[in-house]
Motif scaffolding. Structure first.
Motif, PDB file in Angstrom:
ATOM      1  N   SER A   1      -6.067  49.440  22.278  1.00 39.98           N
ATOM      2  CA  SER A   1      -7.087  49.926  23.210  1.00 39.98           C
ATOM      3  C   SER A   1      -8.479  49.871  22.591  1.00 39.98           C
ATOM      4  O   SER A   1      -9.485  49.816  23.305  1.00 39.98           O
ATOM      5  N   ILE A   2      -8.536  49.860  21.266  1.00 43.17           N
ATOM      6  CA  ILE A   2      -9.825  49.796  20.563  1.00 43.17           C
ATOM      7  C   ILE A   2     -10.494  48.447  20.798  1.00 43.17           C
ATOM      8  O   ILE A   2     -11.715  48.308  20.652  1.00 43.17           O
ATOM      9  N   LEU A   3      -9.711  47.443  21.195  1.00 41.34           N
ATOM     10  CA  LEU A   3     -10.283  46.118  21.451  1.00 41.34           C
ATOM     11  C   LEU A   3     -11.335  46.155  22.561  1.00 41.34           C
ATOM     12  O   LEU A   3     -12.186  45.262  22.645  1.00 41.34           O
ATOM     13  N   GLU A   4     -11.289  47.182  23.385  1.00 45.15           N
ATOM     14  CA  GLU A   4     -12.287  47.315  24.442  1.00 45.15           C
ATOM     15  C   GLU A   4     -13.692  47.505  23.870  1.00 45.15           C
ATOM     16  O   GLU A   4     -14.691  47.265  24.555  1.00 45.15           O
ATOM     17  N   ASN A   5     -13.757  47.957  22.609  1.00 46.28           N
ATOM     18  CA  ASN A   5     -15.054  48.218  21.974  1.00 46.28           C
ATOM     19  C   ASN A   5     -15.549  47.030  21.145  1.00 46.28           C
ATOM     20  O   ASN A   5     -16.502  47.177  20.375  1.00 46.28           O
ATOM     21  N   ALA A   6     -14.885  45.889  21.276  1.00 46.24           N
ATOM     22  CA  ALA A   6     -15.241  44.728  20.457  1.00 46.24           C
ATOM     23  C   ALA A   6     -15.389  43.483  21.317  1.00 46.24           C
ATOM     24  O   ALA A   6     -14.888  43.415  22.447  1.00 46.24           O
ATOM     25  N   GLU A   7     -16.067  42.496  20.757  1.00 44.68           N
ATOM     26  CA  GLU A   7     -16.240  41.209  21.425  1.00 44.68           C
ATOM     27  C   GLU A   7     -15.311  40.143  20.856  1.00 44.68           C
ATOM     28  O   GLU A   7     -14.976  39.175  21.537  1.00 44.68           O
ATOM     29  N   PHE A   8     -14.907  40.340  19.600  1.00 47.33           N
ATOM     30  CA  PHE A   8     -14.089  39.340  18.909  1.00 47.33           C
ATOM     31  C   PHE A   8     -12.952  40.031  18.158  1.00 47.33           C
ATOM     32  O   PHE A   8     -13.017  41.225  17.863  1.00 47.33           O
ATOM     33  N   LEU A   9     -11.921  39.261  17.863  1.00 48.34           N
ATOM     34  CA  LEU A   9     -10.782  39.742  17.085  1.00 48.34           C
ATOM     35  C   LEU A   9     -10.557  38.809  15.905  1.00 48.34           C
ATOM     36  O   LEU A   9     -10.412  37.598  16.075  1.00 48.34           O
ATOM     37  N   TYR A  10     -10.532  39.386  14.695  1.00 54.44           N
ATOM     38  CA  TYR A  10     -10.317  38.637  13.447  1.00 54.44           C
ATOM     39  C   TYR A  10      -8.890  38.898  12.980  1.00 54.44           C
ATOM     40  O   TYR A  10      -8.466  40.053  12.859  1.00 54.44           O
ATOM     41  N   ILE A  11      -8.143  37.829  12.709  1.00 49.92           N
ATOM     42  CA  ILE A  11      -6.769  37.965  12.212  1.00 49.92           C
ATOM     43  C   ILE A  11      -6.600  37.117  10.957  1.00 49.92           C
ATOM     44  O   ILE A  11      -6.963  35.941  10.925  1.00 49.92           O
ATOM     45  N   ASP A  12      -6.058  37.747   9.929  1.00 51.82           N
ATOM     46  CA  ASP A  12      -5.745  37.070   8.667  1.00 51.82           C
ATOM     47  C   ASP A  12      -4.227  36.980   8.566  1.00 51.82           C
ATOM     48  O   ASP A  12      -3.546  37.956   8.261  1.00 51.82           O
ATOM     49  N   SER A  13      -3.675  35.794   8.851  1.00 54.07           N
ATOM     50  CA  SER A  13      -2.220  35.642   8.968  1.00 54.07           C
ATOM     51  C   SER A  13      -1.584  35.067   7.707  1.00 54.07           C
ATOM     52  O   SER A  13      -0.527  34.451   7.765  1.00 54.07           O
ATOM     53  N   ARG A  14      -2.207  35.300   6.542  1.00 51.89           N
ATOM     54  CA  ARG A  14      -1.713  34.693   5.301  1.00 51.89           C
ATOM     55  C   ARG A  14      -0.692  35.550   4.564  1.00 51.89           C
ATOM     56  O   ARG A  14      -0.279  35.208   3.462  1.00 51.89           O
ATOM     57  N   GLY A  15      -0.292  36.689   5.139  1.00 51.60           N
ATOM     58  CA  GLY A  15       0.832  37.431   4.599  1.00 51.60           C
ATOM     59  C   GLY A  15       0.520  38.435   3.511  1.00 51.60           C
ATOM     60  O   GLY A  15       1.266  38.555   2.547  1.00 51.60           O
ATOM     61  N   ALA A  16      -0.580  39.178   3.655  1.00 50.70           N
ATOM     62  CA  ALA A  16      -0.848  40.256   2.709  1.00 50.70           C
ATOM     63  C   ALA A  16       0.018  41.456   3.067  1.00 50.70           C
ATOM     64  O   ALA A  16       0.395  41.651   4.221  1.00 50.70           O
ATOM     65  N   GLY A  17       0.324  42.261   2.071  1.00 52.71           N
ATOM     66  CA  GLY A  17       1.121  43.451   2.335  1.00 52.71           C
ATOM     67  C   GLY A  17       1.755  43.984   1.080  1.00 52.71           C
ATOM     68  O   GLY A  17       1.622  43.425  -0.010  1.00 52.71           O
ATOM     69  N   GLU A  18       2.451  45.090   1.238  1.00 59.92           N
ATOM     70  CA  GLU A  18       3.133  45.711   0.105  1.00 59.92           C
ATOM     71  C   GLU A  18       4.432  46.316   0.610  1.00 59.92           C
ATOM     72  O   GLU A  18       5.391  45.602   0.830  1.00 59.92           O
ATOM     73  N   LEU A  19       4.464  47.627   0.829  1.00 61.45           N
ATOM     74  CA  LEU A  19       5.651  48.251   1.407  1.00 61.45           C
ATOM     75  C   LEU A  19       5.678  48.051   2.921  1.00 61.45           C
ATOM     76  O   LEU A  19       6.729  48.155   3.544  1.00 61.45           O
ATOM     77  N   ILE A  20       4.522  47.802   3.480  1.00 57.52           N
ATOM     78  CA  ILE A  20       4.421  47.389   4.876  1.00 57.52           C
ATOM     79  C   ILE A  20       3.620  46.093   4.911  1.00 57.52           C
ATOM     80  O   ILE A  20       2.938  45.757   3.947  1.00 57.52           O
ATOM     81  N   SER A  21       3.703  45.395   6.029  1.00 56.81           N
ATOM     82  CA  SER A  21       3.027  44.102   6.125  1.00 56.81           C
ATOM     83  C   SER A  21       1.702  44.245   6.857  1.00 56.81           C
ATOM     84  O   SER A  21       1.406  45.276   7.469  1.00 56.81           O
ATOM     85  N   TYR A  22       0.917  43.195   6.789  1.00 55.61           N
ATOM     86  CA  TYR A  22      -0.308  43.102   7.590  1.00 55.61           C
ATOM     87  C   TYR A  22       0.065  43.346   9.046  1.00 55.61           C
ATOM     88  O   TYR A  22       1.011  42.752   9.564  1.00 55.61           O
ATOM     89  N   PRO A  23      -0.649  44.235   9.746  1.00 59.60           N
ATOM     90  CA  PRO A  23      -0.145  44.730  11.037  1.00 59.60           C
ATOM     91  C   PRO A  23      -0.341  43.822  12.247  1.00 59.60           C
ATOM     92  O   PRO A  23       0.332  44.014  13.268  1.00 59.60           O
ATOM     93  N   LEU A  24      -1.257  42.858  12.183  1.00 60.46           N
ATOM     94  CA  LEU A  24      -1.562  42.074  13.390  1.00 60.46           C
ATOM     95  C   LEU A  24      -0.730  40.793  13.430  1.00 60.46           C
ATOM     96  O   LEU A  24      -0.827  39.949  12.535  1.00 60.46           O
ATOM     97  N   ASP A  25       0.073  40.663  14.459  1.00 60.00           N
ATOM     98  CA  ASP A  25       0.921  39.482  14.669  1.00 60.00           C
ATOM     99  C   ASP A  25       0.161  38.510  15.566  1.00 60.00           C
ATOM    100  O   ASP A  25      -0.057  38.774  16.750  1.00 60.00           O
ATOM    101  N   VAL A  26      -0.247  37.384  14.997  1.00 60.47           N
ATOM    102  CA  VAL A  26      -1.092  36.447  15.739  1.00 60.47           C
ATOM    103  C   VAL A  26      -0.407  35.935  17.003  1.00 60.47           C
ATOM    104  O   VAL A  26      -1.072  35.613  18.000  1.00 60.47           O
ATOM    105  N   SER A  27       0.927  35.892  17.003  1.00 54.82           N
ATOM    106  CA  SER A  27       1.630  35.374  18.181  1.00 54.82           C
ATOM    107  C   SER A  27       1.423  36.262  19.411  1.00 54.82           C
ATOM    108  O   SER A  27       1.557  35.807  20.548  1.00 54.82           O
ATOM    109  N   LYS A  28       1.096  37.524  19.204  1.00 54.81           N
ATOM    110  CA  LYS A  28       0.883  38.442  20.328  1.00 54.81           C
ATOM    111  C   LYS A  28      -0.507  38.298  20.940  1.00 54.81           C
ATOM    112  O   LYS A  28      -0.769  38.834  22.016  1.00 54.81           O
ATOM    113  N   TYR A  29      -1.397  37.624  20.224  1.00 54.64           N
ATOM    114  CA  TYR A  29      -2.772  37.486  20.708  1.00 54.64           C
ATOM    115  C   TYR A  29      -3.104  36.037  21.081  1.00 54.64           C
ATOM    116  O   TYR A  29      -4.041  35.794  21.844  1.00 54.64           O
ATOM    117  N   TYR A  30      -2.333  35.107  20.558  1.00 51.00           N
ATOM    118  CA  TYR A  30      -2.633  33.688  20.753  1.00 51.00           C
ATOM    119  C   TYR A  30      -2.622  33.296  22.224  1.00 51.00           C
ATOM    120  O   TYR A  30      -3.478  32.528  22.683  1.00 51.00           O
TER     121      TYR A  30
END
Length: 730
Positions: free
Chosen positions: A535-564
């Motif tokens: 819902s926070i996307l309503e406050n933005a004009e653009f979305l930046y996604i880094d899909s190179r697989g950063a993470g530790e005990l949890i992964s990077y939270p944004l799944d590019v397939s859901k936005y593509y």
């Protein structure tokens, strides 16, 4: 008469050189140049401050003096309300003034001895880069620490002061009160330009790598010249320098060098060769950079005082100044002092015997450290046999730190300030600048009289350690999120977005650097636990996604397939995406670049290329990068949904996936572009499943759902194989 002419000519050269350096500093905004200027500034100060030191000591201490002077100068002006931008011309003016005042100085270097030593130190510096294979990215670790420090530097530049009281919502409020010493240096090296911040931080990091052997030499030479040389040469081989936390604790690592400078001057104060006031200033700056190494310094100061039993008045002056300085210059210093006296932190995962055994083994046994570990043991033993007054404080400081660790594990007795050190891991890292000196001392005192044996031991240590520490360094470096490619992408994002808000994850994310390096604002759509609020996307004009697989005990939270499929691509570059949340049309060039980048060659494995594994998989991480170097065959995911991107030039009819999970009897579902195509159970024994599909040419997303998967029960993918028209050209 010719000598007088040469003297006059040298004086003119010194004055002209000082003028040139000062003028260039007002024009050139380059981190490397500002670092050189600081070193020269320190040299000019040293000439007047240290009349009793040897020429080589005056020369090698220059970076430390320049940085201490800059920190005190910038923070003093900040307290007086003088804008930060005036620090650069102030330093330039002081360089001209000092250059004129010291125009007839002579370092009095011994041509034979000192140049030989400088040659040895040069080899030590070279070795520090050789074992790292000259491979360096830009220091943004997956955790928030480096971003935290970069944001403080940004706020210093933006507010034109080391002291500020408000921050944008995407920066941590903790930067307001964090000790500002490191950040003053980074801001100065940046030339006050936001875009230079990450480069100034990296320049400082490379300087630390280069200068650590030299700083070790300075302390080692107070014991014996040869101890200093041996210690310096083995410093690049010491495993603890490559421990993964050393790659993101930037102020703490910077303080290792400052600690060694402070200890060197403390020892010289004991010899009555330096002023206790100067020594106290060096000690106090440690607390203005990071409190932990300051605690180690105060421990050593007390031990040295008790061991020396002389110059008591001088050491009291050192202690008082070193304590007063952070009280004056660190924001909310009294709150730090109060909380530090009460805090008794404890972490079950680090404050236990198993972990301490691991970090000791990592430092003294594993990574080819066996010979250096033995040298360290001999150094400890010989400390109590020979009782050298410069070695005893170092050894006992190491012992006190081990005592702090023991207290955290067994007793948990609250000891003011000592118990405030975060955990056993952070406590042990305080010994980093001490270990090579004790190893060098043990090696020299044991076999130093037999030069051939000594050289053989050093060479054997190099051969044993090199493959191990090189691997450690590459794994750590590859876990960084920033490199030249990412920086250029952020520049393009800024050109497109300008002052419009860009939404980004802010966790395990290169996008969080956008407002540090540029003036484009961001909004965070994920919290620290990886929970996404779209819902926070309503406050933005653009979305930046880094899909190179950063993470530790949890992964990077944004799944590019859901936005593509929902939003339009504006920019794409090697796993980095910028989507427009408002535009109606896609940038066709960016889309074609994405399709080309993810073109599959029939079989996809992470050993061949991790780029396909775009969500859930842990790739930009020290542990998994180490597995990659060791040819471990599985891409590891800790998420409930794991996504693989691929593109083909032709239609495909079937997909084979080799999959395993940490635990047996796990239900997984497989989706292609959001459509379920397979459901079944898998386990810890690898299983190849075949999926019938009818996928058209273009970019596609293969998603594996495993509702019980996590870092305790990870998903592993050995390969994904495409059949029926996949492009077989890499």
């Amino acid at each position: 008469m010719w000598k007088e002419a040469l003297r006059v000519r040298r004086e003119i050269v010194v004055v002209i050189f000082s003028l040139i350096v000062s003028l260039l500093s007002l024009i050139v905004r380059n981190p490397t140049f500002f670092l050189i200027e600081l070193i020269y500034f320190g040299l000019l100060l040293n000439i007047g401050l240290f009349k009793s030191l040897e020429g080589i000591e005056v020369l090698l201490l220059s970076p430390g003096t320049g940085m201490v002077a800059l920190i005190i100068l910038a923070l003093s002006l900040g307290r007086l309300g003088v804008p930060l931008k005036l620090v650069w011309p102030t330093v330039s003016f002081l360089i001209v003034l000092l250059g004129y005042k010291n125009r007839n100085f002579e370092l009095n270097l011994n041509p034979k001895r000192d140049f030989k030593i400088l040659t040895f130190l040069g080899f030590s510096v070279l070795l520090a880069f050789v074992v790292r294979k000259f491979y360096f990215l830009l220091p943004d670790y997956r955790a928030a620490d480096t971003w935290f420090h970069g944001s403080k530097v940004k706020m210093m530049i933006t507010s034109d002061s080391p002291y500020f009281s408000t921050v944008p919502p995407y920066f941590s409020k903790g930067i307001i009160t964090y000790p500002p010493g490191y950040h003053v240096i980074a801001a100065y090296l940046s030339g006050g330009i936001s875009w230079n911040i990450i480069f100034s931080m990296n320049t400082l990091r490379l300087f630390e790598i280069a200068y650590l052997p030299i700083a070790v030499y300075l302390v080692g030479r107070t014991v014996k010249e040869e101890v200093g040389v041996v210690s310096a040469f083995i410093t690049p081989l010491v495993a603890i320098n490559y421990y993964f936390e050393q790659y993101w604790l930037l102020p703490a690592v910077f303080n290792y060098i400052m600690f060694l400078f402070a200890v060197f001057l403390l020892y010289k104060t004991g010899e009555r060769k330096t002023s206790p006031i100067i020594s106290g200033l060096f000690g106090g700056v440690l607390a203005m950079v990071h409190p932990y190494q300051f605690i180690a310094y105060e421990i050593l100061l007390l031990i040295f005082l008790l061991a020396l039993k002389r110059s008591v008045k001088s050491f009291i002056i050192v202690a008082l100044i070193s304590i007063a300085l952070p009280i004056i210059f660190v924001p909310s210093s009294l709150n730090y002092a109060t909380s530090g006296a009460k805090l008794n932190s404890h972490f079950e995962n680090k404050d236990n015997l198993e972990f301490v055994s691991y970090i000791f083994s990592y430092t003294f046994l594993e990574n080819g450290q066996i010979l250096l570990g033995l040298a360290f043991l001999f150094g400890i033993i010989l400390t109590f046999i020979k009782k050298h007054e410069k070695i005893v404080p170092l050894t006992l400081t190491f012992a006190v730190i081990i005592g702090i660790i023991a207290d955290k594990i067994f007793f948990r007795i609250p000891i003011p300030y000592l118990s405030a050190i975060w955990n056993s891991e952070r406590a042990f890292l305080l010994t980093t600048p001490i270990i090579p000196i004790l190893e060098g001392y043990g090696m020299w005192e044991t076999v130093g009289r037999h030069r051939k044996i000594l050289l053989s031991l050093i060479l054997a240590s190099l051969l044993l350690t090199y493959p191990n520490i090189s691997r450690e360094h590459i794994a750590n470096e590859n876990s960084y999120l920033l490199d030249g490619n990412v920086i250029e992408f952020i520049k393009e994002v800024n050109e497109v977005a300008k002052n419009k808000t860009v939404a980004t994850a802010c966790i395990f994310d290169s996008g969080r650097w956008i407002p540090i390096l540029t003036n484009t604002p961001i909004v965070c759509i994920s919290d620290s636990e990886g929970r996404v609020d779209n819902s926070i996307l309503e406050n933005a004009e653009f979305l930046y996604i880094d899909s190179r697989g950063a993470g530790e005990l949890i992964s990077y939270p944004l799944d590019v397939s859901k936005y593509y499929w929902k939003y339009r691509i504006v920019l794409f570059r090697r796993g980095l995406w910028l989507f427009s949340l408002r535009a109606n049309s896609t940038n066709q060039k960016a889309k074609e670049e994405a399709i080309k980048y993810y073109t599959a060659s029939g079989v996809m494995t992470w050993l061949d290329s991790p780029k396909y594994f775009v969500h859930g998989f842990i790739i930009k991480n020290y542990a998994t990068q180490k597995l990659l170097l060791e040819k471990y065959p599985y891409a590891i995911s800790v998420a409930k949904n794991s996504t693989i991107a691929f593109s083909t030039k032709n239609a495909i009819s079937s997909i084979k996936i080799s999959v395993a999970t940490g635990e047996d009897n796990q239900t997984i579902s497989v989706y292609v572009d959001g459509k379920k195509v397979w459901n079944g159970k898998v386990g810890s024994t690898p299983e190849t499943i075949e999926i019938k599909t009818n996928t058209s040419p273009g970019l596609h997303f293969l998603t594996i759902e495993c509702k019980r998967c996590s870092y305790k029960n990870p998903l592993g993918i050995k390969f994904v194989e495409l059949h029926g028209g996949a492009n077989h050209e890499d």
